[in-house]
Write a protein that holds these residues in place. Structure first.
Motif, PDB file in Angstrom:
ATOM      1  N   THR A   5     -67.605  35.035 -71.992  1.00  0.00           N
ATOM      2  CA  THR A   5     -69.026  34.836 -72.261  1.00  0.00           C
ATOM      3  C   THR A   5     -69.846  35.234 -71.047  1.00  0.00           C
ATOM      4  OG1 THR A   5     -68.911  32.575 -71.467  1.00  0.00           O
ATOM      5  CG2 THR A   5     -68.555  32.911 -73.804  1.00  0.00           C
ATOM      6  N   HIS A   6     -69.239  36.043 -70.161  1.00  0.00           N
ATOM      7  CA  HIS A   6     -69.937  36.380 -68.931  1.00  0.00           C
ATOM      8  C   HIS A   6     -69.902  37.877 -68.649  1.00  0.00           C
ATOM      9  CE1 HIS A   6     -70.903  32.307 -67.758  1.00  0.00           C
ATOM     10  NE2 HIS A   6     -69.793  32.001 -68.374  1.00  0.00           N
ATOM     11  N   SER A   7     -70.216  38.651 -69.686  1.00  0.00           N
ATOM     12  CA  SER A   7     -70.301  40.089 -69.504  1.00  0.00           C
ATOM     13  C   SER A   7     -71.505  40.448 -68.654  1.00  0.00           C
ATOM     14  CB  SER A   7     -70.390  40.782 -70.870  1.00  0.00           C
ATOM     15  OG  SER A   7     -71.487  40.281 -71.614  1.00  0.00           O
ATOM     16  N   ASN A   8     -72.542  39.594 -68.663  1.00  0.00           N
ATOM     17  CA  ASN A   8     -73.738  39.844 -67.876  1.00  0.00           C
ATOM     18  C   ASN A   8     -73.649  39.122 -66.537  1.00  0.00           C
ATOM     19  OD1 ASN A   8     -74.879  41.257 -70.049  1.00  0.00           O
ATOM     20  ND2 ASN A   8     -75.604  39.358 -70.963  1.00  0.00           N
ATOM     21  N   SER A   9     -74.096  39.801 -65.487  1.00  0.00           N
ATOM     22  CA  SER A   9     -74.102  39.186 -64.175  1.00  0.00           C
ATOM     23  C   SER A   9     -75.249  38.181 -64.089  1.00  0.00           C
ATOM     24  CB  SER A   9     -74.250  40.252 -63.096  1.00  0.00           C
ATOM     25  OG  SER A   9     -74.202  39.680 -61.811  1.00  0.00           O
ATOM     26  N   ASN A  10     -75.103  37.171 -63.243  1.00  0.00           N
ATOM     27  CA  ASN A  10     -76.160  36.204 -63.014  1.00  0.00           C
ATOM     28  C   ASN A  10     -76.008  35.646 -61.606  1.00  0.00           C
ATOM     29  OD1 ASN A  10     -74.459  33.660 -63.156  1.00  0.00           O
ATOM     30  ND2 ASN A  10     -74.081  34.479 -65.201  1.00  0.00           N
ATOM     31  N   PHE A  11     -76.999  34.887 -61.160  1.00  0.00           N
ATOM     32  CA  PHE A  11     -77.002  34.444 -59.766  1.00  0.00           C
ATOM     33  C   PHE A  11     -75.843  33.504 -59.447  1.00  0.00           C
ATOM     34  CE2 PHE A  11     -79.241  30.974 -61.791  1.00  0.00           C
ATOM     35  CZ  PHE A  11     -78.958  29.849 -61.017  1.00  0.00           C
ATOM     36  N   ILE A  12     -75.394  32.704 -60.428  1.00  0.00           N
ATOM     37  CA  ILE A  12     -74.261  31.810 -60.186  1.00  0.00           C
ATOM     38  C   ILE A  12     -72.977  32.620 -60.018  1.00  0.00           C
ATOM     39  CG2 ILE A  12     -72.826  29.988 -61.197  1.00  0.00           C
ATOM     40  CD1 ILE A  12     -75.334  28.815 -62.434  1.00  0.00           C
ATOM     41  N   LYS A  13     -72.850  33.631 -60.850  1.00  0.00           N
ATOM     42  CA  LYS A  13     -71.674  34.494 -60.771  1.00  0.00           C
ATOM     43  C   LYS A  13     -71.596  35.186 -59.403  1.00  0.00           C
ATOM     44  CE  LYS A  13     -69.268  37.859 -63.678  1.00  0.00           C
ATOM     45  NZ  LYS A  13     -69.388  38.754 -64.830  1.00  0.00           N
ATOM     46  N   LYS A  14     -72.749  35.620 -58.889  1.00  0.00           N
ATOM     47  CA  LYS A  14     -72.787  36.286 -57.585  1.00  0.00           C
ATOM     48  C   LYS A  14     -72.399  35.319 -56.469  1.00  0.00           C
ATOM     49  CE  LYS A  14     -76.251  39.702 -58.985  1.00  0.00           C
ATOM     50  NZ  LYS A  14     -77.666  40.144 -58.856  1.00  0.00           N
ATOM     51  N   ILE A  15     -72.845  34.053 -56.587  1.00  0.00           N
ATOM     52  CA  ILE A  15     -72.479  33.034 -55.592  1.00  0.00           C
ATOM     53  C   ILE A  15     -70.973  32.810 -55.603  1.00  0.00           C
ATOM     54  CG2 ILE A  15     -72.642  30.573 -55.048  1.00  0.00           C
ATOM     55  CD1 ILE A  15     -75.567  30.714 -56.085  1.00  0.00           C
ATOM     56  N   ILE A  16     -70.411  32.691 -56.800  1.00  0.00           N
ATOM     57  CA  ILE A  16     -68.967  32.452 -56.926  1.00  0.00           C
ATOM     58  C   ILE A  16     -68.178  33.616 -56.344  1.00  0.00           C
ATOM     59  CG2 ILE A  16     -67.070  32.247 -58.589  1.00  0.00           C
ATOM     60  CD1 ILE A  16     -69.036  30.676 -60.380  1.00  0.00           C
ATOM     61  N   GLU A  17     -68.601  34.822 -56.662  1.00  0.00           N
ATOM     62  CA  GLU A  17     -67.878  36.003 -56.174  1.00  0.00           C
ATOM     63  C   GLU A  17     -67.910  36.081 -54.650  1.00  0.00           C
ATOM     64  OE1 GLU A  17     -69.617  39.242 -58.342  1.00  0.00           O
ATOM     65  OE2 GLU A  17     -68.451  38.809 -60.156  1.00  0.00           O
ATOM     66  N   ASP A  22     -65.191  35.422 -49.555  1.00  0.00           N
ATOM     67  CA  ASP A  22     -65.168  34.854 -48.194  1.00  0.00           C
ATOM     68  C   ASP A  22     -64.067  33.817 -48.022  1.00  0.00           C
ATOM     69  OD1 ASP A  22     -67.370  36.432 -47.718  1.00  0.00           O
ATOM     70  OD2 ASP A  22     -68.820  34.790 -47.883  1.00  0.00           O
ATOM     71  N   LYS A  23     -63.283  33.606 -49.076  1.00  0.00           N
ATOM     72  CA  LYS A  23     -62.187  32.627 -49.065  1.00  0.00           C
ATOM     73  C   LYS A  23     -62.670  31.208 -48.734  1.00  0.00           C
ATOM     74  CE  LYS A  23     -58.680  36.072 -47.990  1.00  0.00           C
ATOM     75  NZ  LYS A  23     -58.399  36.293 -49.426  1.00  0.00           N
ATOM     76  N   LYS A  24     -63.918  30.923 -49.160  1.00  0.00           N
ATOM     77  CA  LYS A  24     -64.433  29.558 -49.022  1.00  0.00           C
ATOM     78  C   LYS A  24     -63.625  28.622 -49.898  1.00  0.00           C
ATOM     79  CE  LYS A  24     -68.766  26.934 -49.337  1.00  0.00           C
ATOM     80  NZ  LYS A  24     -70.227  27.022 -49.649  1.00  0.00           N
ATOM     81  N   TYR A  25     -63.202  29.150 -51.054  1.00  0.00           N
ATOM     82  CA  TYR A  25     -62.320  28.424 -51.972  1.00  0.00           C
ATOM     83  C   TYR A  25     -61.206  29.369 -52.396  1.00  0.00           C
ATOM     84  CZ  TYR A  25     -66.607  25.624 -52.351  1.00  0.00           C
ATOM     85  OH  TYR A  25     -67.715  24.893 -52.068  1.00  0.00           O
ATOM     86  N   LEU A  26     -60.024  28.813 -52.604  1.00  0.00           N
ATOM     87  CA  LEU A  26     -58.908  29.635 -53.079  1.00  0.00           C
ATOM     88  C   LEU A  26     -59.033  29.950 -54.564  1.00  0.00           C
ATOM     89  CD1 LEU A  26     -55.945  27.933 -51.170  1.00  0.00           C
ATOM     90  CD2 LEU A  26     -57.161  30.050 -50.582  1.00  0.00           C
ATOM     91  N   SER A  27     -59.637  29.013 -55.307  1.00  0.00           N
ATOM     92  CA  SER A  27     -59.823  29.231 -56.746  1.00  0.00           C
ATOM     93  C   SER A  27     -61.041  28.445 -57.208  1.00  0.00           C
ATOM     94  CB  SER A  27     -58.585  28.815 -57.540  1.00  0.00           C
ATOM     95  OG  SER A  27     -58.342  27.425 -57.390  1.00  0.00           O
ATOM     96  N   LEU A  28     -61.556  28.817 -58.351  1.00  0.00           N
ATOM     97  CA  LEU A  28     -62.754  28.183 -58.909  1.00  0.00           C
ATOM     98  C   LEU A  28     -62.387  26.916 -59.676  1.00  0.00           C
ATOM     99  CD1 LEU A  28     -65.854  28.480 -59.505  1.00  0.00           C
ATOM    100  CD2 LEU A  28     -65.180  29.632 -61.619  1.00  0.00           C
TER     101      LEU A  28
END
Length: 552
Positions: A5-17, A22-28
């Motif tokens: 359900t995330h074919s479109n980019s959004n600001f949350i997706k950019k933060i997660i990526e 940056d390896k802030k987290y190993l997984s979501l």
């Protein structure tokens, strides 16, 4: 089943990526934290698709956690309904179902930690006094007279709260932050309150319950949530979210991100207000097909894929806007146009007699189940000398704007012959009871030259019918944004529900749930266990402009 359900980019997706890069987290790790105080609605679907969809997209995990901190408003029925809705949408939560109540012992310890640090106190002001002392957006708050009690006294009072020594509403535990803060949420918010009510998970073990703001951030931290995603109305709450986690000894500190909630035209998306509709019997339960609940949409005939498509289309932004209902309707219409088998149904039946055919005349037409997809097969359609057509397809007088069977004019029967109305029979009250017509047997599949045939109508043989009820639905409210109205019940549409009694094809395949009734719209079989009759719920018109207008 793979669901994106995330074919479109959004600001949350950019933060997660960026965080993952940056390896802030190993997984979501996300979560969906509903309060079990009502059924989920289309707004929750947006959150479900976002949290579960992101976890799936980035190969992470999403928890289902019930925020069960107010037993007065909660019900096990809602828990079962929420689980069913999430599964119906096509998502699966990580591991076992979680509850905020699972952490009550830990939350209690963190409350005591804040008291011992001089950052929380037991207040004996009542609810109204607390509201008054808090001030307004223009005036600062006033410190409670109990704000400077000793730590020892607060520990003792909090223990008494826990042991049930105080009546409901008489005392509460508040954070000691800043009564002059420009943010109301930071003016010594309540962390614990007294509620004497049996809890569906912990039974009678507790009589004090944490507030949402206190339990939510700690629950996120305990579960290792990386991105705590919520709607914009919790934007200021983020300050308290961070304050609590910064002042207790907890290892993990999630970050909160906010997006705009879903606002849909002619719709209420507040569980509290939806509950008013249910309790006042304005609708027939949470799963009434007029309701924007997922159970209501499911009973209406909406599919999981159409809901997911809608959520994907509207996207994730920080911009508040009112979404047109046509955006939701087009998602289900586009899907059913490809997948729904076609059938005939007459909702307002009136008989026509083909007087030039013998009484026992019968003929079988083989007609497609879908005009654009032969792989869906064909079915036999019985044709006899006596038929049903829709009353609103007949006109005694031609005004040059009518497109139906007109007295003295010809019309084609769908998949059949051209007929001509020659006489009308009426009862003593001047009601039409039968239309006498002739049938041109030389017109099957042919368009005779020099003959003006004005349109095509649907029909059923009187010998090939199954009686059925048709539930027709319109918008539940008469104004675009009832959510903004204090007296929103004044705008309930009195014509939002109409019942018709008519006929469908005798050989309709009940194994199918959804049909397109030609020229009428898309319908689904009502799945309510209480029904003994065959009932079809109207899902949507064939198009935005395809609505029939009843003759008066």
């Amino acid at each position: 089943m793979k669901i994106s359900t995330h074919s479109n980019s959004n600001f949350i997706k950019k933060i997660i990526e960026k965080d993952l890069k940056d390896k802030k987290y190993l997984s979501l790790q996300t979560r969906f934290p509903p309060e079990p105080n009502g059924y989920l609605h289309i707004g929750h679907a947006k959150s479900i698709c976002l949290n579960f969809g992101l976890a799936q997209y980035y190969k992470g995990k999403c928890n289902l956690r019930f925020d069960d901190t107010n037993p007065i408003k909660e019900n096990i029925e809602y828990i079962h309904a929420i689980k069913k809705d999430i599964k119906w949408l096509g998502f699966k939560w990580n591991g076992e179902i979680l509850y905020s109540s699972k952490y009550f012992n830990i939350l209690n310890k963190y409350a005591i930690e804040l008291i011992n640090k001089g950052l929380a106190y037991v207040d004996k002001l009542n609810k109204e006094e607390i509201r008054k002392y808090r001030g307004t957006l223009k005036t600062p708050g006033i410190n409670s007279p109990y704000r400077n009690q000793s730590i020892a006294e607060n520990i003792l009072l909090f223990k008494k709260m826990k042991n049930g020594h105080f009546p409901t509403g008489s005392v509460c535990l508040r954070a000691k932050i800043n009564m002059n803060s420009p943010f109301m949420i930071m003016r010594d918010p309540v962390l614990y309150r007294i509620i004497f009510s049996k809890h569906h998970q912990t039974q009678d073990k507790w009589c004090i319950y944490p507030t949402y703001d206190f339990s939510h951030c700690i629950s996120d931290a305990l579960e290792g949530i990386t991105h705590s995603i919520c709607t914009l109305e919790f934007q200021d709450n983020r300050r308290l979210y961070d304050w609590i986690l910064n002042h207790i000894t907890i290892q993990h500190h999630p970050n909160q991100y906010e997006y705009s909630r879903l606002n849909l035209e002619y719709t209420i998306l507040s569980k509290r207000k939806l509950n008013i509709l249910v309790t006042n019997k304005i609708v027939n339960g949470w799963d009434d097909p007029r309701m924007p609940t997922l159970s209501g949409l499911r009973r209406r005939g909406y599919t999981p894929s159409s809901i997911r498509k809608f959520c994907d289309n509207i996207g994730i932004t920080k911009q508040d806007n009112l979404i047109e209902t046509s955006s939701l309707e087009s998602c289900i219409r586009d899907e059913l146009n490809k997948t729904a088998p076609r059938n005939m149904a007459v909702l307002n039946p009136i008989k026509i007699l083909l007087c030039n055919l013998p009484e026992n005349y019968q003929e079988i037409f083989m007609v497609p189940n879908h005009p654009a997809n032969n792989r869906m097969g064909f079915r036999p359609l019985l044709f006899t000398n006596e038929l049903y057509i829709d009353y609103f397809d007949f006109y005694e007088v031609d005004n040059n704007k009518n497109y139906g069977l007109i007295l003295g004019k010809e019309i084609r029967l769908r998949y059949g012959y051209i007929i001509k109305a020659i006489e009308v029979k009426k009862d003593n009250n001047n009601n039409i009871v039968q239309i006498i017509c002739t049938c041109d047997k030389n017109t099957l599949g042919k368009n005779p030259k020099n003959r003006q045939v004005k349109g095509v109508i649907h029909w059923l043989s009187t010998k090939n019918t199954l009686p059925a009820f048709f539930h027709l639905y319109e918008k539940l409210f008469t104004i675009k944004n009832p959510e903004k109205e204090k007296d929103f019940l004044n705008y309930v549409n009195p014509k939002s529900f109409l019942i018709k009694k008519g006929f469908v094809e005798l050989n309709i395949k009940k194994i199918n749930n959804i049909f397109q009734f030609e020229r009428e719209g898309y319908f689904c079989i009502d799945k309510n266990d209480k029904n003994t009759d065959l009932i079809f719920n109207k899902i949507i018109n064939l198009s935005n402009t395809n609505k029939k207008i009843d003759k008066k």
